[in-house]
Structure formats: C-alpha cells, structure tokens
Design an enzyme around this catalytic site. Sequence first.
Site, PDB file in Angstrom:
ATOM      1  N   PHE A  37     -29.908 133.325  52.932  1.00  0.00           N
ATOM      2  CA  PHE A  37     -30.002 132.160  52.047  1.00  0.00           C
ATOM      3  C   PHE A  37     -28.878 132.191  51.006  1.00  0.00           C
ATOM      4  CE2 PHE A  37     -31.316 130.004  48.221  1.00  0.00           C
ATOM      5  CZ  PHE A  37     -31.823 128.807  48.701  1.00  0.00           C
ATOM      6  N   ASP A  38     -28.694 133.357  50.393  1.00  0.00           N
ATOM      7  CA  ASP A  38     -27.658 133.483  49.367  1.00  0.00           C
ATOM      8  C   ASP A  38     -26.277 133.161  49.932  1.00  0.00           C
ATOM      9  OD1 ASP A  38     -29.571 134.147  47.598  1.00  0.00           O
ATOM     10  OD2 ASP A  38     -29.205 136.324  47.651  1.00  0.00           O
ATOM     11  N   SER A  83     -55.371 112.692  28.402  1.00  0.00           N
ATOM     12  CA  SER A  83     -55.925 113.992  28.761  1.00  0.00           C
ATOM     13  C   SER A  83     -57.285 113.759  29.422  1.00  0.00           C
ATOM     14  CB  SER A  83     -56.045 114.883  27.535  1.00  0.00           C
ATOM     15  OG  SER A  83     -56.997 114.326  26.679  1.00  0.00           O
ATOM     16  N   GLU A 113     -60.376 119.439  42.330  1.00  0.00           N
ATOM     17  CA  GLU A 113     -59.087 120.141  42.316  1.00  0.00           C
ATOM     18  C   GLU A 113     -59.150 121.302  41.347  1.00  0.00           C
ATOM     19  OE1 GLU A 113     -56.269 117.298  40.903  1.00  0.00           O
ATOM     20  OE2 GLU A 113     -56.846 115.843  42.430  1.00  0.00           O
ATOM     21  N   LYS A 115     -57.910 123.251  38.064  1.00  0.00           N
ATOM     22  CA  LYS A 115     -57.298 122.843  36.794  1.00  0.00           C
ATOM     23  C   LYS A 115     -56.279 123.919  36.436  1.00  0.00           C
ATOM     24  CE  LYS A 115     -58.448 121.192  32.157  1.00  0.00           C
ATOM     25  NZ  LYS A 115     -57.221 121.626  31.591  1.00  0.00           N
ATOM     26  N   ASP A 117     -53.494 126.021  34.599  1.00  0.00           N
ATOM     27  CA  ASP A 117     -53.333 126.292  33.177  1.00  0.00           C
ATOM     28  C   ASP A 117     -51.850 126.428  32.854  1.00  0.00           C
ATOM     29  OD1 ASP A 117     -54.028 126.734  30.627  1.00  0.00           O
ATOM     30  OD2 ASP A 117     -54.811 128.755  30.919  1.00  0.00           O
ATOM     31  N   ARG A 136     -45.646 115.950  28.035  1.00  0.00           N
ATOM     32  CA  ARG A 136     -46.687 115.025  27.607  1.00  0.00           C
ATOM     33  C   ARG A 136     -46.454 114.536  26.176  1.00  0.00           C
ATOM     34  NH1 ARG A 136     -51.786 115.532  25.275  1.00  0.00           N
ATOM     35  NH2 ARG A 136     -53.079 113.769  25.819  1.00  0.00           N
ATOM     36  N   TYR A 225     -50.455 116.636  40.797  1.00  0.00           N
ATOM     37  CA  TYR A 225     -51.833 116.198  41.008  1.00  0.00           C
ATOM     38  C   TYR A 225     -52.079 114.722  40.685  1.00  0.00           C
ATOM     39  CZ  TYR A 225     -51.642 117.905  36.154  1.00  0.00           C
ATOM     40  OH  TYR A 225     -51.267 118.163  34.869  1.00  0.00           O
ATOM     41  N   LYS A 288     -62.308 114.137  40.146  1.00  0.00           N
ATOM     42  CA  LYS A 288     -61.781 112.780  39.998  1.00  0.00           C
ATOM     43  C   LYS A 288     -62.457 111.860  41.008  1.00  0.00           C
ATOM     44  CE  LYS A 288     -57.201 114.580  38.910  1.00  0.00           C
ATOM     45  NZ  LYS A 288     -55.854 114.886  39.397  1.00  0.00           N
ATOM     46  N   LYS A 312     -64.651 123.410  32.615  1.00  0.00           N
ATOM     47  CA  LYS A 312     -63.890 124.614  32.256  1.00  0.00           C
ATOM     48  C   LYS A 312     -64.729 125.863  32.491  1.00  0.00           C
ATOM     49  CE  LYS A 312     -60.903 123.473  28.686  1.00  0.00           C
ATOM     50  NZ  LYS A 312     -59.689 124.047  28.192  1.00  0.00           N
ATOM     51  N   CYS A 406     -56.414 155.629   3.445  1.00  0.00           N
ATOM     52  CA  CYS A 406     -55.442 155.166   4.436  1.00  0.00           C
ATOM     53  C   CYS A 406     -55.214 156.273   5.465  1.00  0.00           C
ATOM     54  CB  CYS A 406     -54.129 154.809   3.749  1.00  0.00           C
ATOM     55  SG  CYS A 406     -52.808 154.465   4.921  1.00  0.00           S
ATOM     56  N   CYS A 409     -51.435 157.630   4.964  1.00  0.00           N
ATOM     57  CA  CYS A 409     -50.884 158.299   3.777  1.00  0.00           C
ATOM     58  C   CYS A 409     -51.976 158.788   2.821  1.00  0.00           C
ATOM     59  CB  CYS A 409     -49.905 157.371   3.056  1.00  0.00           C
ATOM     60  SG  CYS A 409     -50.729 156.002   2.226  1.00  0.00           S
ATOM     61  N   CYS A 424     -53.990 149.223   2.027  1.00  0.00           N
ATOM     62  CA  CYS A 424     -53.487 150.466   1.449  1.00  0.00           C
ATOM     63  C   CYS A 424     -52.493 150.043   0.365  1.00  0.00           C
ATOM     64  CB  CYS A 424     -52.782 151.292   2.515  1.00  0.00           C
ATOM     65  SG  CYS A 424     -51.777 152.593   1.785  1.00  0.00           S
ATOM     66  N   CYS A 430     -46.032 154.408   2.172  1.00  0.00           N
ATOM     67  CA  CYS A 430     -46.866 154.530   3.369  1.00  0.00           C
ATOM     68  C   CYS A 430     -45.997 154.185   4.594  1.00  0.00           C
ATOM     69  CB  CYS A 430     -48.047 153.571   3.207  1.00  0.00           C
ATOM     70  SG  CYS A 430     -49.134 153.508   4.601  1.00  0.00           S
TER      71      CYS A 430
HETATM   72  S1  IVH Z   1     -55.304 114.955  36.048  1.00  0.00           S
HETATM   73  C1  IVH Z   1     -55.695 111.220  33.325  1.00  0.00           C
HETATM   74  N1  IVH Z   1     -55.475 117.152  37.448  1.00  0.00           N
HETATM   75  O1  IVH Z   1     -55.309 119.241  32.272  1.00  0.00           O
HETATM   76  C2  IVH Z   1     -55.803 112.636  33.734  1.00  0.00           C
HETATM   77  N2  IVH Z   1     -54.890 117.348  35.153  1.00  0.00           N
HETATM   78  O2  IVH Z   1     -57.038 118.082  30.023  1.00  0.00           O
HETATM   79  C3  IVH Z   1     -54.554 113.197  34.213  1.00  0.00           C
HETATM   80  N3  IVH Z   1     -54.438 119.638  34.429  1.00  0.00           N
HETATM   81  O3  IVH Z   1     -53.085 117.103  30.645  1.00  0.00           O
HETATM   82  C4  IVH Z   1     -54.626 114.638  34.474  1.00  0.00           C
HETATM   83  N4  IVH Z   1     -54.795 120.600  36.365  1.00  0.00           N
HETATM   84  O4  IVH Z   1     -52.130 119.097  31.900  1.00  0.00           O
HETATM   85  C5  IVH Z   1     -55.222 116.616  36.235  1.00  0.00           C
HETATM   86  N5  IVH Z   1     -55.622 118.987  38.849  1.00  0.00           N
HETATM   87  C6  IVH Z   1     -55.371 118.476  37.641  1.00  0.00           C
HETATM   88  C7  IVH Z   1     -55.003 119.281  36.528  1.00  0.00           C
HETATM   89  C8  IVH Z   1     -54.785 118.671  35.292  1.00  0.00           C
HETATM   90  C9  IVH Z   1     -54.447 120.792  35.105  1.00  0.00           C
HETATM   91  C10 IVH Z   1     -54.139 119.540  32.984  1.00  0.00           C
HETATM   92  C11 IVH Z   1     -53.147 118.464  32.610  1.00  0.00           C
HETATM   93  C12 IVH Z   1     -53.880 117.529  31.685  1.00  0.00           C
HETATM   94  C13 IVH Z   1     -55.004 118.382  31.208  1.00  0.00           C
HETATM   95  C14 IVH Z   1     -56.185 117.502  30.879  1.00  0.00           C
END
Ligand code: IVH
Length: 683
Positions: A37-38, A83, A113, A115, A117, A136, A225, A288, A312, A406, A409, A424, A430
């Site tokens: 690849f390189d 959000s 799906e 979530k 992080d 965002r 997503y 969703k 969560k 402490c 010291c 302390c 110290c």
């Molecule tokens: S959908 C209108 N899908 O979670 C909603 N968000 O608290 C659009 N996130 O700002 C977001 N995984 O940064 C969606 N499978 C997922 C996600 C996801 C992580 C985050 C995203 C969003 C926050 C919402």
Amino acid sequence: MDEAAANKRIHWLRREINDHNYKYYVLAQPDISDYEFDKLMEELIQLEKKFPQFYDAHSPSQRVGGQITKNFKTVQHKYPMLSLGNTYSKEELKAFDKRVQKNLNAEFEYVCELKFDGVAISVTYANGVFEKAVTRGDGVAGDDVTNNVKTIKSIPLKITAADIPETFEVRGEIFMPRKGFEKLNDIKSAKNETPFANPRNAAAGSLKLQDSSVVAKRHLDCFFYVMIGDSLPHNNHYDNMRQLRFWGFKVSDFMVKCKSLDAVFDYINYWDTKRIDLPFDIDGVVIKLNDYAQQKQLGYTSKSPRWAISYKFKAAEVSTRLISVVFQVGRTGAVTPVANMAPVQLSGTTVRRATLHNAEFMQKLQLHEDDYVFVEKGGEIIPKIIGVDIEKRTLNSKAVSFPEKCPECQTYLVKKEGEALHYCPNENGCPPQIKGKIEHFISRKAMNIQSLGEGKIDLLYSKGLIGNFSDLYFLTYEQLYGLENVIIDSNSGKKRIIKFHDKTVQNILKGVAQSKEKPFECVLYALGIRYVGETVAKKLVLHFKSIDNIIEASYDMLIAVDDIGVAIAQSVISYFSNPQNLKIVEELKSHGLNFCIKENEQKRSGDALSDKSFVISGIFSVTRDEMKSLIESYGGKNVSSLSSKTNYLIAGEKPGPHKLEKAKALNIPVISEKTFKEMLKNT
Ligand code: IVH
C-alpha cells in the site's frame, strides 16, 4: 512517462488506493500488505508532484494533511443539529413507546443502533465530492473542521456511484478506538504531557488541532448514522443507511430493525454486556422510528426529535481489594487521599487507583484496611469508589484514618472552616509543594518552558540543583550535562530513563532564557498565588501595572478591583507578606523577568464600553475572537452566557434562537454588529 500516460496512471492509482482504504478502514479486510500500500501511495505522491496539472483536492494523497487552520470558521448548519432525549430507565422507554403508539396509531418499526461516544460531525457532499465537515457547535452553527476530517481514511472524499443525489448531508460520530487512545496517551506521558481523560476527549481535542498532519496520525475514525437531503434514495432510515454503506461510508453492522419493545430490550441487554468487546466506546443505544413520514408525524420538541431516544448504560462497576491508602500532597499543599487497589478490569482498562477526595468522603465510606470496595467508571478515565462490601470485611481490621501530619514533611495539617480539604501549611519547605510550584511555573500558560517537565524537575530537585523556581535561572550547562534518573510511572508502573544529553541541556537552558520574554501577566500567574489564575492575573496586571504596586496594595485597594473578592485579596496579601516569597520575586527581577506591564500592552482603543458586558451570538463580518478583543479593547466585558447582569446581546447573522429568547425574557437589548460598531465611535 508522458503527460497522457501519467494522467492515466494517476487516476488508476487514486482508484486503487481508495479501494484499498475502503477495504482496510471500512470493511477491516485488507487484501494487500501495508508495504504494498505504501508503495502505491509513494508512487502517486511522486507522480502528482511531477505533474501538478493533475492536482485534485480529493486525491487520497491529500489525507496526510498538512493544511493549517488558524481559526475554525463558524458555519451555519443547513438543518439544525439536534440532540437526543435520553434515559437510563426502561420504564421511561416504555413510556416513550406508548407515546409513539398513541400518536401514530398505526404499524411501525424501530431501528436500534449503538450510541457511539465521540464527537458529532456533519459532512456535506456535492456532486459526489466531500465538500465540508462541520462540528455540532451550538446546534445552529458549528466549526468548519474540513481539513482535519479529510484525514480520516474511512470517510470517502469522492463517491463514484451513479445514483447519488446532487447534494446531501451525512451525520455521524468521530471517535478514537481504544487502542489508538492508549497509544496516544503513552506518547503523551512519555513527553510529560497531560494525557486525555478518555477517548471522547481525545477525539474532540484532535479534531480541533490546527495542523491537519498531526490529526492524520491520531487514528480517528467515524461511523455515520444519519442521512439528510431533499432527494434521498429511500423513504426510511434503515434503507438509507444501507445505501450509505453501499456508497462506501462506514455504517455500523450492529444496526437492527425491531418490531416490538421487547426486541428493543433484547438489543439493549445484549450490548450492555457485550460493549466491552467492542474496540471503541459506546455509552448507550439509540432507538429511532424507521419511517420518515412517521418521523415527521411525531415531529420535534425545541431540542430533540420525538421520534428517537437514547438509552444510556449505567456506569460499569466491579469489586476489588483495598491495598493501601496514600495521602498525596499537591502544589497548593492540599492533601488528597488515594486508594491503591488490587488491579481489576473495568470497561476495558485496568484499574488500580482511585481518588478518595477528602476526609469527609473517607468518613462516609468508613474504609477499613483490606476492605473490598466497589469501583465505578462513568465517562471519565478516573474511577470512583462508591462503597464498601461490608460482608467481606475481616474481623478486627482497623479503620483507615486521615493523618494529622503531612506525610511528606511532618508539619501539622490545617483545615479551614467551610473548606473540604486539609492543607500542609509548609509551602516553601514541603517537597511536593515545592516541585508542584515549579511545575506550575514552567507550565504552558505560565512561563511555558516546554523543555522541562515533571520528570526533569524531579531530577533537578533531587540533585539539590533547584529548591524553588527562581533557581531555574541559575542553572548552568556544567551542572546539567550528564544527569540521569530512572522514573517509574505511578499509574502504569512502566520504567523510564531520563538522561541529560548535550541537546537536552541546550534546550533546557534555551527554554529558561526565552521565558524571560513572557509578559508580566504570565509571570504573575506563574508565581502560583492561590486563587490567582490566568484571568485574575490579567486583571491585577491591568489595574496595578507593576509588581511593586501589587505588593504595596492594601486589602481595600485590592477588593476595589473588578471581580477581585475577599478570598483573592487575602491570598495576595498573605503571599506577599511572606519574606521568602518576596526574596524569590527579587531574584526573578534580578534575572530580568517582566514585572511591569509594557507600553503596548496598556494600549486601549477607548473606553466607550467600560463596565458594559456583552454576549455575542451568530456569525459576524470578523471572527468571534476578533469581536471579543474588540469588546475588551474598548473596556467592555465579553461573557459567554446571558444573565440579568448582561447589558447587550450582539446578534450576528443567524444568532442562536435560545439566546434570542433568553435575551427577550430578561429584557436585554439585542443589537446588530452595525449598531455595536457605532457604539465604539461614540467615545
Ligand atoms: S442520531 C436528531 N444516532 O448522540 C438526532 N446520534 O445525544 C441525531 N450519537 O449528538 C442523532 N450515536 O453525537 C444518533 N447512532 C446514533 C448516535 C448518535 C451517537 C450522538 C450524537 C448526538 C448525540 C445525541
């Protein structure tokens, strides 16, 4: 090679490399070696150099980065980035499902799906080409981080499919896989830099780096997503996600359609235990409604869609044996109890230490020697002890108590009324306080002596070469050359050897000499006076102009300064009434450090805005930073959020709707950029 042949080869190489990138980064199924690849990439780079007429901003060679972004442009989102409502409780999920059923009164299905992080990103494509990537931000407008996002190899720069809409937007989460995060933190600790607390912070920090070639090395990745646009291929979320994957985007394999809430619960339960096996962090599951028409029917609240919710996961928890409690003394003399525990796996990392915060926290836990403790890890890398397993306590085990003296010291500790921490008071005698003060002195926002760090300071201190930060300015080449030390990292237990070679010594001396150029406000901050942070230092410097004036200032004179309260005034007075501190200041003065404000720093454009506070929102003809300095140079104050004390909201183009509403509610005048500029002229 002639031009036509080069053109052909360049295009072939680009296609080939894109295809290998896709196989490697999206499918995780490479079919050539890294070496092969390189070689392809090297050939492409060479040819593009030789035939610049075939330059293409979307060539895979551009992924190595190199573009520098000084200020990230604020860009308005075409569709606001909302959000999600979130919950930790299955009962609330049932209520969500009931609402959906009631409002639709028809058949429907959910898509579940992971979530992820990380950091949300929106990427726009026009005619199949990556156009821009925006964070965002406040949901209405975000930062243009295009150069940095282009370095993420799983994100297509060009899509070749025939059926793509003219323009569309994809949204997803930029994240750092755990392995990449650990590597990055190892490198950071080796360089004596503060490690990132968790992969999310590492991803967010990387995305905001100015140099995209550094971002390119950060192992960032992205799952998509959401797809948005006027002419999307399908009328439901799931099929559009499959379409995205078909076009080459990275979409998670773990997305499933669920026809009932029971199926949703199965998905949640499965991932609550299995998430540990993923190579990246997730903090929950997103549910969703699949069909777009039904999504529309449910609509939105002011912040989030009514057709989706996130569940969560609770923080992971384990039980382990307490080995010892040590009492650490920081730079300010504050004593923090820290628990050493038998190493235990928790959310993918080994935990062996946790803070016990203070005496009161320890008192609440009622810790005894050899206790088994419950440890929890939430979003942060630092684990928390949340309780003791009383049933496992051994007979006759002794309670762990907070020391009177402490541990470093042997000075008697003091605890002021109303404060949580023990201190302390031996600030200049110290060892950890002395070293901590020197580390603060050299830190980036203070004297910024990057050639020194914790390890080197330790060595210099242990050899008796420095006893306070003014000693740094006495150091000579002969004293430093050849010094050596072995350091053991308290977290990882790894050994590291520090040796002062010629280059190291030269760098240290150069860094120390250059620090003499730092302005007075940095020097004042570097002294490490309690409660005198960067902002307070700036205020004192602007008001008093020289250290002598500050030393002589009475309590009344100090608290007369804007934003200087009782605690700060008392702390400044007590600092300068200590003869040892005055001696250090005198020494620093004799080495030529800046203890007066310089002519050009005093310059003010005017006083038209004195005592007025402003909040800014939206897009302006100048950058937000320029707006802020404009406010400050006319004596005004820029604050981040509106309160009843705010005098004006300056609204640029497309200001945040929440800010506008709040200003209206608080009766705060909203002015335009033009009106604001007119105010400046009225001096
Ligand atoms: S959908 C209108 N899908 O979670 C909603 N968000 O608290 C659009 N996130 O700002 C977001 N995984 O940064 C969606 N499978 C997922 C996600 C996801 C992580 C985050 C995203 C969003 C926050 C919402």
